[in-house]
Design a protein around this motif. Structure first.
Motif, short mmCIF file in Angstrom:
data_model
loop_
_atom_site.label_atom_id
_atom_site.label_comp_id
_atom_site.label_asym_id
_atom_site.label_seq_id
_atom_site.Cartn_x
_atom_site.Cartn_y
_atom_site.Cartn_z
N GLU A 1 -9.65 3.84 -38.30
CA GLU A 1 -8.24 3.70 -38.66
C GLU A 1 -8.09 2.80 -39.89
OE1 GLU A 1 -3.98 4.21 -38.19
OE2 GLU A 1 -5.81 5.35 -37.79
N SER A 2 -8.90 1.74 -39.99
CA SER A 2 -8.81 0.85 -41.15
C SER A 2 -9.18 1.60 -42.43
CB SER A 2 -9.71 -0.37 -40.97
OG SER A 2 -11.07 -0.06 -41.14
N VAL A 3 -10.21 2.45 -42.36
CA VAL A 3 -10.60 3.26 -43.52
C VAL A 3 -9.48 4.22 -43.90
CG1 VAL A 3 -12.19 5.04 -44.34
CG2 VAL A 3 -13.08 3.04 -43.10
N ARG A 4 -8.86 4.82 -42.89
CA ARG A 4 -7.74 5.74 -43.13
C ARG A 4 -6.58 5.03 -43.83
NH1 ARG A 4 -3.51 7.61 -38.85
NH2 ARG A 4 -2.44 9.32 -39.91
N ILE A 5 -6.25 3.81 -43.37
CA ILE A 5 -5.16 3.04 -43.97
C ILE A 5 -5.50 2.71 -45.42
CG2 ILE A 5 -3.95 0.82 -43.93
CD1 ILE A 5 -4.31 0.90 -40.83
N LEU A 6 -6.71 2.20 -45.66
CA LEU A 6 -7.10 1.80 -47.01
C LEU A 6 -7.07 2.97 -47.97
CD1 LEU A 6 -9.98 -0.57 -48.01
CD2 LEU A 6 -9.73 1.63 -49.15
N ARG A 7 -7.67 4.08 -47.58
CA ARG A 7 -7.75 5.22 -48.50
C ARG A 7 -6.39 5.85 -48.74
NH1 ARG A 7 -13.71 8.02 -47.38
NH2 ARG A 7 -14.88 6.12 -47.91
N GLY B 1 -3.30 -6.36 -47.64
CA GLY B 1 -3.82 -7.58 -47.05
C GLY B 1 -5.03 -7.34 -46.17
N GLY B 2 -6.11 -8.04 -46.45
CA GLY B 2 -7.36 -7.82 -45.73
C GLY B 2 -7.36 -8.29 -44.29
N TYR B 3 -6.62 -9.37 -44.00
CA TYR B 3 -6.64 -9.87 -42.63
C TYR B 3 -6.12 -8.82 -41.65
CZ TYR B 3 -6.08 -12.72 -38.50
OH TYR B 3 -6.19 -13.20 -37.21
N HIS B 4 -4.99 -8.24 -41.97
CA HIS B 4 -4.40 -7.24 -41.07
C HIS B 4 -5.20 -5.96 -41.02
CE1 HIS B 4 -1.03 -10.03 -41.38
NE2 HIS B 4 -0.57 -9.50 -40.28
N SER C 1 -7.32 -5.99 -38.28
CA SER C 1 -6.63 -5.92 -36.99
C SER C 1 -6.32 -4.49 -36.58
CB SER C 1 -5.32 -6.72 -37.05
OG SER C 1 -5.56 -8.08 -37.32
N ALA C 2 -6.69 -3.52 -37.42
CA ALA C 2 -6.47 -2.11 -37.07
C ALA C 2 -7.24 -1.79 -35.78
CB ALA C 2 -6.93 -1.21 -38.21
N LYS C 3 -6.87 -0.71 -35.13
CA LYS C 3 -7.45 -0.42 -33.80
C LYS C 3 -8.96 -0.19 -33.84
CE LYS C 3 -6.42 4.57 -33.73
NZ LYS C 3 -5.72 5.64 -32.97
N ASP C 4 -9.45 0.32 -34.98
CA ASP C 4 -10.90 0.50 -35.13
C ASP C 4 -11.23 0.73 -36.60
OD1 ASP C 4 -10.25 3.22 -35.66
OD2 ASP C 4 -10.50 3.75 -33.55
N GLU C 5 -12.52 0.82 -36.87
CA GLU C 5 -12.96 0.99 -38.26
C GLU C 5 -12.42 2.28 -38.87
OE1 GLU C 5 -17.05 2.38 -40.03
OE2 GLU C 5 -17.23 0.28 -39.43
N GLY D 1 0.34 -7.44 -45.14
CA GLY D 1 -0.58 -6.92 -44.14
C GLY D 1 -0.25 -5.52 -43.70
N MET D 2 -1.27 -4.70 -43.50
CA MET D 2 -1.08 -3.31 -43.06
C MET D 2 -2.14 -2.98 -42.01
SD MET D 2 -0.61 -1.63 -46.85
CE MET D 2 0.31 -2.50 -48.13
N ASP D 3 -1.76 -3.01 -40.75
CA ASP D 3 -2.72 -2.70 -39.69
C ASP D 3 -2.43 -1.36 -39.02
OD1 ASP D 3 -0.37 -3.48 -38.51
OD2 ASP D 3 -1.29 -4.90 -37.11
N LYS D 4 -1.34 -0.71 -39.46
CA LYS D 4 -0.96 0.61 -38.94
C LYS D 4 -0.43 1.45 -40.09
CE LYS D 4 0.45 -1.12 -34.36
NZ LYS D 4 0.19 -2.56 -34.63
N MET D 5 -0.51 2.76 -39.94
CA MET D 5 -0.02 3.65 -40.98
C MET D 5 1.48 3.45 -41.22
SD MET D 5 -2.43 5.34 -42.48
CE MET D 5 -1.42 6.57 -43.31
N GLU D 6 2.24 3.20 -40.15
CA GLU D 6 3.68 3.03 -40.33
C GLU D 6 4.01 1.77 -41.14
OE1 GLU D 6 3.06 2.32 -35.77
OE2 GLU D 6 2.11 3.49 -37.39
N ILE D 7 3.15 0.75 -41.06
CA ILE D 7 3.38 -0.46 -41.86
C ILE D 7 3.04 -0.18 -43.32
CG2 ILE D 7 2.79 -2.88 -42.14
CD1 ILE D 7 4.32 -2.24 -39.59
#
Length: 357
Positions: free
Chosen positions: A89-95, A77-80, A83-87, A296-302
């Motif tokens: 972290e968002s790149v880390r989650i996506l990849r 999910g793109g919205y969450h 909401s990641a803490k910074d860019e 939605g995934m805004d953290k690695m644990e999610i």
């Protein structure tokens, strides 16, 4: 216009609160009502026949409607993501999501004022764009507004094309007419498709199943077939009188339109009822005939939670569904945990009507 008989609508289990807007005739509205009643009757068993998909590693892949495209059963999910803490972290989650087999990327032109698309665009560098099925959404209802938003999204996402573009927040009875009218958003989307800027077309909404059915009927009037439709699929919606699952899903299955399930946890609100766990919510949505369940995934644990749901997934049996319904029935009764239906909390375009121009 002749006064509309709200009693007949109530008898069909539709919401009398919706007025018949200009451009929607009584005959057209009743036609949608008949489709709704058929859909409700078609529900039958609470256990659906689903595409079991193909399990590869950590992921399951299903077919997106008539397109033939194979996509991950879980979508990011793109919205969450925005909401990641910074860019970083968002790149880390996506990849990490892509490395574990998630291919379906969800986003929208308006999420976090474009930040979600910008961060996703950064994550899709270095060859990751070629590994995913990329979807975003636009709000514009006019040809000019839609065209501008499409180009802005492409720039932010750092890509020359989208795999799927969707009309966002079809949440008003007049929205379908605005999309399909002369000089409306559909003209811009069709032009963009001809220009190679997008491949498939869909729409989203979360307010009422009647509006989804009206959008589908309006498309038919214009000889258009949507490739995908995004809507809430969750354990509480399934028990609600105004249920997307009970009223819209049978139509999508019949017409072989790709089903994108969202709000499996109601934006996190369902979890506050303490009647179902995140894994139960995801397993329920995956047990419906969904091509993708977007979460939605805004953290690695999610992200890890979503991957665990896929790893442990087996379609729910009739007994398991009944047990889950019994646990959630009281909480589901008045829709208090489906705020996307009962409030404007999730209605971005209601708070920013300028996005619709």
């Amino acid at each position: 216009m002749k006064e509309f008989d709200h009693k007949k609508v109530a008898d069909l289990d539709l919401r009398a609160k919706f007025e018949i807007h200009e451009g929607v005739t009584r005959r057209e509205f009743l036609k949608v009502a008949v489709v709704t009643s058929i859909a409700v009757g078609a529900l039958g068993s609470r256990v659906w026949a689903i595409d079991p998909g193909e399990r590869k590693g950590d992921m399951i892949y299903r077919t997106l409607g008539k397109t033939g495209e194979r996509v991950s059963a879980i979508g990011l999910g793109g919205y969450h993501l925005g909401s990641a803490k910074d860019e970083k972290e968002s790149v880390r989650i996506l990849r990490s999501a892509v490395d574990h087999g998630i291919t379906f990327m969800d986003n929208c032109w308006d999420y976090h004022d474009g930040k979600s698309e910008e961060w996703m665009g950064m994550g899709l560098r270095d060859g990751y764009r070629q590994k995913v099925f990329l979807m975003t959404k636009i709000d514009g209802r006019s040809k000019a507004g839609a065209a501008r938003q499409i180009d802005e999204s492409l720039k932010r996402l750092q890509t020359d094309h989208l795999d799927l573009l969707q009309f966002h927040e079809i949440i008003r009875m007049e929205d379908p007419e605005k999309v399909f009218q002369e000089g409306g958003a559909m003209e811009a989307v069709q032009d963009a498709k001809k220009a190679g800027k997008l491949r498939y077309i869909g729409f989203t909404g979360h307010k009422d199943p009647l509006i989804h059915l009206h959008m589908l009927e309006t498309a038919k009037k214009h000889d258009f077939h949507f490739d995908a439709v995004q809507m809430p699929i969750n354990v509480m919606d399934a028990q609600n009188a105004h249920s997307f699952e009970n009223q819209v899903l049978p139509v999508l299955v019949k017409e072989q339109i790709g089903v994108l399930g969202m709000k499996s946890m109601g934006g996190g609100v369902i979890l506050k009822s303490h009647t179902a766990t995140p894994i139960e919510c995801l397993h329920f949505a995956l047990s419906r005939p969904t091509s993708v369940v977007i979460t939605g995934m805004d953290k690695m644990e999610i992200l890890n939670q979503a991957l665990e749901a896929v790893r442990t997934f087996k379609p729910l049996t009739e007994e398991q569904v009944a047990t889950l319904f019994s646990k959630t029935a009281e909480a589901a009764r008045e829709g208090k945990y489906e705020l996307f239906k009962t409030s404007t909390t999730f209605d971005g375009t209601a708070h920013h009507p300028e996005w619709l121009t």
